[in-house]
Design an enzyme around this catalytic site. Structure first.
Site, mmCIF file in Angstrom:
data_model
loop_
_atom_site.group_PDB
_atom_site.id
_atom_site.type_symbol
_atom_site.label_atom_id
_atom_site.label_comp_id
_atom_site.label_asym_id
_atom_site.label_seq_id
_atom_site.Cartn_x
_atom_site.Cartn_y
_atom_site.Cartn_z
ATOM 1 N N HIS A 177 0.842 -1.206 0.000
ATOM 2 C CA HIS A 177 0.000 0.000 0.000
ATOM 3 C C HIS A 177 0.871 1.248 0.000
ATOM 4 O O HIS A 177 1.936 1.295 0.619
ATOM 5 C CB HIS A 177 -0.991 -0.003 1.165
ATOM 6 C CG HIS A 177 -0.381 0.010 2.538
ATOM 7 N ND1 HIS A 177 0.001 1.164 3.174
ATOM 8 C CD2 HIS A 177 -0.113 -1.002 3.411
ATOM 9 C CE1 HIS A 177 0.482 0.877 4.377
ATOM 10 N NE2 HIS A 177 0.430 -0.434 4.556
ATOM 11 N N ASP A 227 0.081 4.432 1.049
ATOM 12 C CA ASP A 227 -0.074 5.442 2.093
ATOM 13 C C ASP A 227 0.717 5.082 3.341
ATOM 14 O O ASP A 227 1.143 3.932 3.522
ATOM 15 C CB ASP A 227 -1.543 5.624 2.441
ATOM 16 C CG ASP A 227 -2.202 4.335 2.924
ATOM 17 O OD1 ASP A 227 -1.911 3.277 2.350
ATOM 18 O OD2 ASP A 227 -3.015 4.390 3.871
ATOM 19 N N GLU A 262 -4.888 2.265 2.926
ATOM 20 C CA GLU A 262 -4.868 1.076 3.784
ATOM 21 C C GLU A 262 -4.905 1.452 5.253
ATOM 22 O O GLU A 262 -5.582 0.811 6.055
ATOM 23 C CB GLU A 262 -3.622 0.242 3.474
ATOM 24 C CG GLU A 262 -3.590 -1.128 4.132
ATOM 25 C CD GLU A 262 -2.917 -1.151 5.503
ATOM 26 O OE1 GLU A 262 -2.938 -2.203 6.161
ATOM 27 O OE2 GLU A 262 -2.384 -0.095 5.928
#
Length: 487
Positions: A77, A79, A146
């Site tokens: 992910h 982020d 996420e």
């Protein structure tokens, strides 16, 4: 910025991690990084596309002669958790992460590092760029949001991915491989509570509880760490003897981070202020003793406010009911697993709590290896806070990842790990919410494992990654991809 990272090895991995550090990417603000990665993919002639939610996929054709190898999905992910120490000015939407090396670990200066999941993402990008790697068909899947909601995985397009094997690179323990994880859900509590003006005989004081370590609400929930919300509510509970009324409260910033700090204002009879401050001092000593060396930095400071705030405190009854409900709310480990020794089965984190102008908001994150236990814990919140007239919603639920100890991918990983590193990996189930459970529900035929380098202090400004473990992780990842190309 962060030029020193390019002097580290493996060079390709750290070069990409530098890009991640220099590109702000808190949850919900990944667009600039996505654009950067798309431009990078174009420069290498790699095909890329996005689904309707914005998840990014980059594809690389198989090496000559490896076209029939099973397709591998490399997943991470984009982020990161945005947490900074008190007094450290940092805008996570604009400022790069400043890093430094100390004692064999990479740290950030006063903020989260973003090694979760930046190291996995950097390794995926390095694989796509490595000209010497022999590999089958590769798909790099980069999901969004996420850390806040699992939104990218929950909204992932179906019938989009083509591979049959998935390597999730979002684990944080050296020498371990994960084959299962907890599911979870957010519990949102909201209420408008009755208030009454500060009277002439009342004094308002501010209470600041600070100095805790914080941590990941899944991976660290069983550690001897203090939860700032839990502890400050305990302080407020002790002030009921002085007819204290809660005026405002702010604790925690993310539902998946164990709160490090919490702040409250209360109104109480002026003649009782000295006794209340003395009581807080006594409770501070008790809490410090209880936490011990597990979280030794606890501090509680009290300030007498010289001006009466414009906000009204809650009525005495409303204040007592709210504090009682929060004091009784589940927090921390609820049950250890009977089937997976040493693993937390069910837990809850009182992550974000606020009260302003009589408006209460609580966001808790419930996790469990059993989806039924998640809903049972959420129902307890509904029952408890329903007693004070609050509205309770259960949102962003995601399934757990059921372990498959007989998977072919796991068997190959164990063999390669033993050959390359001289020992078999520990096969584990994690209490954190990896995206594998959601991905498996959308693509039920995927064979999946998760592994990564050694990261500690994730979701807190103490986050750090061990340099040697990154080299080991990279060597293992490359060797596994080349093994799979020969399948």
């Amino acid at each position: 910025m962060n030029a020193h990272l390019e002097a580290l090895t493996p060079t390709l991995v750290w070069r990409h991690f530098r890009t991640l550090c220099n590109t702000p990417r808190p949850s919900g603000h990944e667009a600039a990084l996505v654009a950067t990665l798309e431009a990078w993919a174009d420069s290498l002639g790699l095909a890329h596309d996005r689904d309707a939610f914005g998840n990014l996929r980059i594809r690389k054709l198989a090496s000559p002669g490896c076209e029939q190898a099973p397709g591998v999905i490399l997943q991470g992910h984009l982020d990161m958790v945005a947490q900074a120490n008190s007094g450290h000015s940092h805008d996570f939407t604009r400022d790069p992460i400043s890093t430094y090396v100390a004692d064999g670990w990479l740290h950030a200066d006063g903020t989260t590092l973003g090694a979760d999941n930046g190291m996995g993402v950097a390794a995926i990008l390095a694989l796509l760029e490595d000209p010497e790697l022999t590999h089958g068909p590769l798909e790099a899947l980069f999901t969004l949001e996420e850390e806040t909601s699992m939104g990218g995985a929950l909204n992932l397009a179906e019938n989009w991915l083509e591979g049959s094997l998935l390597l999730n690179l979002d684990s944080e323990d050296r020498g371990q491989v994960y084959i299962g994880c907890a599911g979870g859900a957010d519990v949102e509590v909201d209420a408008q509570l009755p208030s009454a003006a500060v009277s002439d005989h009342e004094q308002v004081i501010g209470i600041a509880l600070t100095g805790l370590k914080g941590g990941h609400s899944g991976m660290d929930i069983h550690q001897p760490l203090g939860n700032a919300n839990r502890l400050l509510i305990r302080v407020l509970r002790s002030l009921e003897a002085f007819d204290a009324r809660l005026l405002s409260y702010h604790g925690g910033t993310l539902r998946n981070a164990i709160p490090r700090e919490a702040f409250a204002q209360v109104a109480l009879p002026a003649e009782d202020v000295d006794a209340a401050i003395a009581a807080i001092g006594g409770l501070k000593a008790i809490l410090q003793k209880e936490l011990g060396s597990g979280d030794s930095g606890l501090d509680i400071a009290v300030e007498r406010l010289t001006e009466v705030p414009a906000t009204e405190p809650l009525t005495l009854d409303a204040s007592a009911l709210l504090i009682a409900a929060l004091h009784a709310a589940p927090c921390g480990v609820e049950r250890m697993s009977a089937d997976v020794p040493g693993v937390v089965e069910t837990s809850n984190n009182l992550g974000v709590l606020s009260l302003e102008q009589g408006q209460l908001h609580l966001c808790a994150l419930v996790r469990s290896l059993h989806d039924s236990a998640v809903m049972a814990m959420a129902d307890r919140f509904q029952a408890l806070f329903g007693l004070i007239g609050a509205r309770v919603k259960v949102e962003n639920g995601y399934p757990g990842w059921a372990p498959n100890p007989d998977g072919a991918l796991l068997a190959l990983f164990k063999t390669r790990h033993a050959a390359l590193l001289g020992r078999e990996p520990e096969v584990k189930v994690i209490h954190a919410g990896l995206e594998c459970g959601i991905l498996g529900s959308k693509y039920p035929l995927l064979d999946m494992i998760s592994f990564g380098p050694l990261i500690r202090g994730a979701h807190s400004p103490d986050e750090r990654v061990e340099l040697v473990s990154v080299e080991e992780f990279w060597s293992m990842l490359k060797a596994l991809i080349e093994d799979l190309a020969r399948k």
